[in-house]
Design a protein around this motif. Structure first.
Motif, mmCIF file in Angstrom:
data_model
loop_
_atom_site.group_PDB
_atom_site.id
_atom_site.type_symbol
_atom_site.label_atom_id
_atom_site.label_comp_id
_atom_site.label_asym_id
_atom_site.label_seq_id
_atom_site.Cartn_x
_atom_site.Cartn_y
_atom_site.Cartn_z
ATOM 1 N N ASP A 157 0.836 -1.216 0.000
ATOM 2 C CA ASP A 157 0.000 0.000 0.000
ATOM 3 C C ASP A 157 0.863 1.254 0.000
ATOM 4 O O ASP A 157 0.604 2.202 -0.751
ATOM 5 C CB ASP A 157 -0.905 0.017 1.241
ATOM 6 C CG ASP A 157 -2.028 -0.999 1.136
ATOM 7 O OD1 ASP A 157 -2.199 -1.573 0.043
ATOM 8 O OD2 ASP A 157 -2.709 -1.228 2.151
ATOM 9 N N ALA B 121 0.870 4.014 -2.922
ATOM 10 C CA ALA B 121 0.466 5.396 -2.612
ATOM 11 C C ALA B 121 1.571 6.369 -3.035
ATOM 12 O O ALA B 121 1.297 7.425 -3.628
ATOM 13 C CB ALA B 121 0.166 5.525 -1.116
ATOM 14 N N PHE C 92 -8.461 4.165 -4.108
ATOM 15 C CA PHE C 92 -7.175 3.893 -3.443
ATOM 16 C C PHE C 92 -6.395 5.208 -3.295
ATOM 17 O O PHE C 92 -5.877 5.518 -2.215
ATOM 18 C CB PHE C 92 -6.346 2.879 -4.240
ATOM 19 C CG PHE C 92 -5.032 2.555 -3.589
ATOM 20 C CD1 PHE C 92 -4.899 1.413 -2.790
ATOM 21 C CD2 PHE C 92 -3.929 3.396 -3.731
ATOM 22 C CE1 PHE C 92 -3.695 1.130 -2.147
ATOM 23 C CE2 PHE C 92 -2.730 3.122 -3.098
ATOM 24 C CZ PHE C 92 -2.605 1.992 -2.306
ATOM 25 N N ASP D 265 -8.526 5.021 0.380
ATOM 26 C CA ASP D 265 -9.194 3.766 0.713
ATOM 27 C C ASP D 265 -8.347 2.604 0.192
ATOM 28 O O ASP D 265 -8.551 2.116 -0.926
ATOM 29 C CB ASP D 265 -10.594 3.757 0.089
ATOM 30 C CG ASP D 265 -11.312 2.425 0.307
ATOM 31 O OD1 ASP D 265 -10.749 1.547 1.004
ATOM 32 O OD2 ASP D 265 -12.424 2.271 -0.225
ATOM 33 N N HIS D 266 -7.436 2.158 1.005
ATOM 34 C CA HIS D 266 -6.482 1.146 0.544
ATOM 35 C C HIS D 266 -7.093 -0.236 0.394
ATOM 36 O O HIS D 266 -6.464 -1.138 -0.149
ATOM 37 C CB HIS D 266 -5.258 1.122 1.478
ATOM 38 C CG HIS D 266 -4.424 2.362 1.335
ATOM 39 N ND1 HIS D 266 -3.295 2.608 2.079
ATOM 40 C CD2 HIS D 266 -4.558 3.439 0.515
ATOM 41 C CE1 HIS D 266 -2.785 3.784 1.719
ATOM 42 N NE2 HIS D 266 -3.537 4.297 0.786
ATOM 43 N N ASP D 267 -8.325 -0.435 0.854
ATOM 44 C CA ASP D 267 -9.009 -1.707 0.646
ATOM 45 C C ASP D 267 -9.733 -1.755 -0.706
ATOM 46 O O ASP D 267 -10.332 -2.764 -1.058
ATOM 47 C CB ASP D 267 -10.044 -1.951 1.748
ATOM 48 C CG ASP D 267 -9.356 -2.317 3.059
ATOM 49 O OD1 ASP D 267 -8.136 -2.604 3.028
ATOM 50 O OD2 ASP D 267 -10.039 -2.305 4.100
ATOM 51 N N LYS E 65 -2.915 -4.247 -7.058
ATOM 52 C CA LYS E 65 -1.886 -3.300 -6.596
ATOM 53 C C LYS E 65 -0.533 -3.638 -7.205
ATOM 54 O O LYS E 65 0.204 -2.754 -7.651
ATOM 55 C CB LYS E 65 -1.786 -3.322 -5.065
ATOM 56 C CG LYS E 65 -2.992 -2.695 -4.377
ATOM 57 C CD LYS E 65 -2.963 -2.942 -2.872
ATOM 58 C CE LYS E 65 -4.303 -2.542 -2.251
ATOM 59 N NZ LYS E 65 -4.431 -2.976 -0.858
#
Ligand code: HEC
Ligand code: HEC
Length: 495
Positions: free
Chosen positions: A31, A35, A285, A289-291, A298
């Motif tokens: 993540d 990001a 994302f 909202d990393h889910d 990813k």
């Protein structure tokens, strides 16, 4: 023993599925990496939310509703046999239901069962097109400022329009053009052969050959006779005078003659702008909202923005407006397809000595150094498309990506049957394409493992899909103001 093996296989598959799909398994470092990569690439996930600010006003629901009806109404096609939706189908994200568009003289079906003469290219998805600084596969309609919402330098249209238009947005300027395209909407015959349900249409073709251009209007457009004929048809319908009055005249119905081409293109653009399409897992994302994405997607994203080199052309920053295209021209050596020309075949004469090629940008500019070049395709919502590349040569996103990874190999092995190419399309010559030279970024193969290829495909296919495009069938009107029949949309629950 056999049973044990089977159970092992099931367990392994289950495990793989959990790892592959559960966002929670991805761990913080993946993540954090993604990001960081997105931030460095200038990707915010906020482009859709920026629409009204860019436009400088809220969307107008009355105009959008009128635009929706126009989009589905065959009244814009002079012979009453095609609408925008005939090629830009709601069951396919308002993109083509076919690998290569079928316009006029069709069988009234929109979907896999559509039949009729082919045009030349595949109809792109219209959702998000308001963010494109250059429209069409050959990027020939261009916002000269580089910003489709900034008309200060005008919007350039090559001949036959041959204007620098000053509508509010680029998309608005485009909204009236399909009606003048003979193969798309207007048809080939004038008054004698096929007058159509609304009586004789007195018009000349605006083919740019030898006719004096009519004087430009306030937005810079020449009002061609075909457009006047379309306007006359709309003005003859009371229901439209009421609807245009609601959208443009404070609710007061317009008198006959009151409906103008400028209103028509504004309403159609408003409808297209009202379509959702840029709130995909990657956007969520990026907004934190990393889910929103699976671990596999990813990893695919890291390849896309990293060693696979995709973002070099499928750009997100600046003028790309997070649409995954630099909107520049590249030659990437896709296979050529052609339908032939004549009864039951196609109605566009293709390029080259065998009339079996598509010269791409050269068609517009006449510049042979731009032969076989096309605009980098924007990549959002491709999961709903039936075929890929400008001519639908590839039948899956995976095959389209594989082509990029090894162009020479891809064209050497190219099999139209593996790509669900319909039988009426034949493969054109590839040697002249390769001889013209492949873009340096793709000239040598990109080495990815099978696993990496799957991850990259998962990213493009799933993480760029805004699921609301799957609901576009809800927008099919039961009837349209002209009273003409609405096409049958296969995939919208009526096939
Ligand atoms: C015959 C099928 C057909 C019809 C009818 C048609 N289109 Fe298209 N449309 C296409 C094709 C094919 C392209 C790409 C053409 C090219 O690049 O040469 C396109 C391109 C577009 C684009 C640009 C998309 C992009 O990615 O740049 C928009 C926007 C659009 N059409 C909207 C409309 C609207 C609005 C109407 C009705 C007024 C309409 N179209 C009618 C086939 C059609
Ligand atoms: C040199 C620029 C360039 C690079 C690098 C590039 N592409 Fe493309 N891509 C294009 C162009 C141009 C097209 C349109 C080709 C056509 O229609 O003939 C395209 C088309 C596509 C399509 C089909 C889209 C559609 O609507 O049909 C996909 C999928 C795609 N690219 C994915 C990728 C991926 C994944 C990568 C990274 C491995 C990548 N591309 C790298 C230029 C590029």
């Amino acid at each position: 023993m056999r049973r044990v093996l089977t159970w092992c296989a099931v367990l392994a598959a289950l495990l793989a599925a959990t790892v592959g799909t559960s966002p929670r398994q991805s761990g913080p470092s993946l993540d954090a990496q993604l990001a960081e990569v997105l931030e460095a690439a200038g990707f915010t996930g906020e482009v859709e939310a920026s629409l009204e600010a860019r436009l400088g006003r809220p969307l107008d629901p009355n105009k959008a509703e009128l635009g929706r009806l126009l989009f589905f109404d065959n009244i814009l096609g002079l012979h009453g046999d095609n609408s925008c939706a005939g090629c830009h189908s709601p069951a396919f994200g308002f993109g083509d239901s076919q690998p290569m568009a079928i316009g006029v003289d069709n069988n009234g079906v929109v979907g896999p069962g559509r039949a009729g003469p082919r045009n030349q290219r595949r109809s792109p998805l219209v959702a998000n097109t308001e963010f494109y600084p250059a429209l069409m596969w050959t990027a020939r309609f261009v916002a000269l400022s580089g910003d489709p919402f900034d008309n200060s330098l005008g919007f350039q249209f090559p001949p036959p329009e041959n204007v620098v238009a000053t509508t509010q947005t680029l998309l608005q300027a485009q909204g009236s053009l399909p009606s003048t395209e003979l193969v798309e909407m207007a048809g080939f015959t004038g008054i004698t052969a096929n007058p159509g349900p609304f009586g004789p249409a007195h018009f000349q073709f605006d083919d740019g050959h030898g006719e004096a251009l009519p004087a430009p209007d306030a937005t810079g457009f020449h009002n061609f006779p075909i457009q006047d004929a379309v306007d006359a048809r709309l003005n003859a319908i009371e229901a439209y005078r009421v609807l245009f009055g609601t959208a443009f005249n404070g609710g007061v119905p317009l008198p006959p003659g009151g409906i103008t081409i400028a209103m028509r293109r504004e309403a159609i653009a408003e409808f297209q702008m009202s379509l959702p399409g840029a709130d995909a897992p990657i956007d969520r994302f990026a907004r934190g909202d990393h889910d929103a994405m699976t671990a596999k997607q990813k990893r695919g994203a890291l390849l896309f923005f990293g060693k696979a080199g995709c973002v070099a052309c499928h750009a997100v920053a600046g003028p790309a407006n997070e649409m995954f295209s630099d909107f520049e021209l590249h030659r990437i050596g896709g296979p050529q397809l052609f339908p032939g020309f004549g009864v039951g075949l196609g109605n566009v004469i293709f390029d080259g000595p065998g009339a079996n090629e598509d010269f791409g940008v050269e068609q517009t500019t006449g510049d042979p150094t731009l032969r076989y070049m096309f605009r980098t395709a924007p990549l959002r919502n491709l999961a709903v498309a039936p075929a890929f590349f400008h001519n639908g040569a590839f039948g899956s996103i995976e095959a389209a990506i594989e082509h990029h990874l090894d162009v020479i190999d891809s064209v050497a092995d190219y099999d139209p049957d593996d790509n669900d190419v319909p039988a009426d399309l034949s493969v054109g010559p590839i040697d002249p394409v390769l001889a013209a030279g492949i873009d340096p970024l793709l000239a040598s193969p990109i080495s990815l493992t099978r696993k990496e290829r799957n991850e990259l495909t998962a990213f493009v296919a799933q993480a760029l899909l805004d699921e609301r495009v799957l609901d576009f069938c809800d927008l099919v009107p039961a009837s349209v103001p002209s009273g003409l029949p609405v096409a049958l949309f296969q995939g919208c629950g009526e096939d």
